[in-house]
Design a protein around this motif. Structure first.
Motif, mmCIF file in Angstrom:
data_model
loop_
_atom_site.group_PDB
_atom_site.id
_atom_site.type_symbol
_atom_site.label_atom_id
_atom_site.label_comp_id
_atom_site.label_asym_id
_atom_site.label_seq_id
_atom_site.Cartn_x
_atom_site.Cartn_y
_atom_site.Cartn_z
ATOM 1 N N LYS A 144 3.977 7.043 -11.916
ATOM 2 C CA LYS A 144 2.596 6.593 -11.910
ATOM 3 C C LYS A 144 2.271 6.036 -13.293
ATOM 4 C CE LYS A 144 -2.124 8.376 -12.110
ATOM 5 N NZ LYS A 144 -2.948 9.606 -12.181
ATOM 6 N N VAL A 147 -0.893 -0.846 -14.640
ATOM 7 C CA VAL A 147 -0.241 -2.089 -14.234
ATOM 8 C C VAL A 147 0.236 -2.860 -15.471
ATOM 9 C CG1 VAL A 147 -0.593 -4.351 -13.175
ATOM 10 C CG2 VAL A 147 -1.577 -2.325 -12.126
ATOM 11 N N ILE A 169 6.525 -1.380 -5.793
ATOM 12 C CA ILE A 169 5.221 -0.743 -5.958
ATOM 13 C C ILE A 169 4.778 -0.304 -4.572
ATOM 14 C CG2 ILE A 169 2.775 -1.119 -6.469
ATOM 15 C CD1 ILE A 169 3.600 -2.839 -8.816
ATOM 16 N N VAL A 172 -1.421 1.714 -4.808
ATOM 17 C CA VAL A 172 -2.298 1.230 -5.879
ATOM 18 C C VAL A 172 -3.577 2.050 -5.897
ATOM 19 C CG1 VAL A 172 -3.582 -0.743 -6.776
ATOM 20 C CG2 VAL A 172 -1.402 -1.112 -5.622
ATOM 21 N N TRP A 179 -6.137 6.437 -3.651
ATOM 22 C CA TRP A 179 -4.892 5.676 -3.584
ATOM 23 C C TRP A 179 -4.796 4.940 -2.250
ATOM 24 C CZ3 TRP A 179 -1.276 4.777 -7.267
ATOM 25 C CH2 TRP A 179 -1.332 5.550 -8.434
ATOM 26 N N ALA A 182 0.275 -0.058 -0.844
ATOM 27 C CA ALA A 182 0.403 -1.430 -1.343
ATOM 28 C C ALA A 182 1.090 -2.306 -0.297
ATOM 29 C CB ALA A 182 1.203 -1.440 -2.636
ATOM 30 N N THR A 186 -1.216 -7.542 -1.610
ATOM 31 C CA THR A 186 -2.036 -6.805 -2.572
ATOM 32 C C THR A 186 -1.968 -7.480 -3.931
ATOM 33 O OG1 THR A 186 -1.683 -4.686 -1.440
ATOM 34 C CG2 THR A 186 -2.390 -4.604 -3.742
ATOM 35 N N LEU A 188 -2.818 -7.293 -7.872
ATOM 36 C CA LEU A 188 -3.024 -6.252 -8.880
ATOM 37 C C LEU A 188 -4.033 -6.674 -9.930
ATOM 38 C CD1 LEU A 188 0.714 -5.233 -9.293
ATOM 39 C CD2 LEU A 188 -1.037 -4.094 -7.917
ATOM 40 N N ASP A 192 -5.856 -1.316 -12.690
ATOM 41 C CA ASP A 192 -5.201 -0.585 -11.611
ATOM 42 C C ASP A 192 -4.141 0.377 -12.139
ATOM 43 O OD1 ASP A 192 -6.678 -1.950 -9.753
ATOM 44 O OD2 ASP A 192 -5.056 -3.275 -9.105
ATOM 45 N N VAL A 194 -0.546 2.108 -10.585
ATOM 46 C CA VAL A 194 0.409 1.858 -9.514
ATOM 47 C C VAL A 194 1.423 2.989 -9.430
ATOM 48 C CG1 VAL A 194 0.203 -0.654 -9.562
ATOM 49 C CG2 VAL A 194 1.846 0.476 -11.080
#
Length: 213
Positions: A144, A147, A169, A172, A179, A182, A186, A188, A192, A194
């Motif tokens: 985790k 981005v 990924i 998100v 959460w 993704a 999607t 980003l 964010d 991820v």
């Protein structure tokens, strides 16, 4: 739950929070008193004695955790009794590689190493300054993190993450939103977070791009 030290008590309370009924067994009266009224049933007893476990109907349980860490002999004896009873699923805490090997030789499929596993996990967090790190198999991890700048403003389909970085990924998180899975379309955003999946080296290298934001 056989053994109600820090690991066993935390696990018992978490199971209770999830709506699971828990029988807790420990020889230490302080541990028993600490959980009295917090789990379904807690008793001070010697889990290395077959007649004691049978009197508590432990032989009728399908899932048992042996969380004894301070006394390896007691851990092995209690586990042996559970195997003798034919308990379907046994989780056992190991405090050393030798302890873990003995448990596996007994036939325990779920051997856990809380201290060493957490130590390895924190080492990765400290070294790479990532938000979270979980090993899910040999050389495969979930990370985790924020981005990376290289991914901002682009859809996952455009990024070609597998080809360029060797990662995926999978989810998100945006601001205070939960959460979300993704998808290829999607896009980003800078703030964010991820969830990155991949082999350890590739996942760590990709998340380090976030440090360059």
């Amino acid at each position: 739950m056989i053994g109600l030290g820090r690991f066993g008590s935390a696990l018992a309370l978490e199971l209770m929070a999830d709506g699971v009924e828990v029988l807790g067994v420990d020889v230490n009266s302080d541990n028993v008193q600490a959980l009295d009224g917090h789990i379904t049933y807690v008793v001070r007893a010697d889990a290395t004695k077959e007649d004691v476990l049978r009197s508590l109907s432990v032989h009728e349980f399908s899932r048992v955790v042996v969380a004894i860490g301070s006394d390896i002999q007691s851990s092995i004896l209690a586990t042996s009794l559970l195997i003798k009873f034919g308990v379907e699923q046994i989780w056992a805490k190991a405090v050393s590689s030798q302890h873990g090997e003995i448990l596996r030789q007994l036939g325990v499929r779920h051997v856990v190493f809380p201290e060493s596993d957490m130590g390895r996990r924190v080492a990765h967090l400290v070294r790479f300054s990532m938000e979270d790190f979980i090993e899910v198999g040999d050389d495969f991890v979930l990370v985790k993190d924020r981005v990376p700048a290289v991914a901002v403003g682009k859809s996952l389909d455009e990024l070609h993450l597998r080809r360029r970085f060797g990662v995926y990924i999978t989810a998100v998180k945006r601001c205070d939103e939960p959460w979300q899975i993704a998808f290829p379309d999607t896009v980003l955003k800078p703030d964010d977070y991820v969830l990155v999946a991949g082999r350890k080296r590739e996942a760590e290298a990709f998340t380090q791009l976030a440090r360059e934001n």
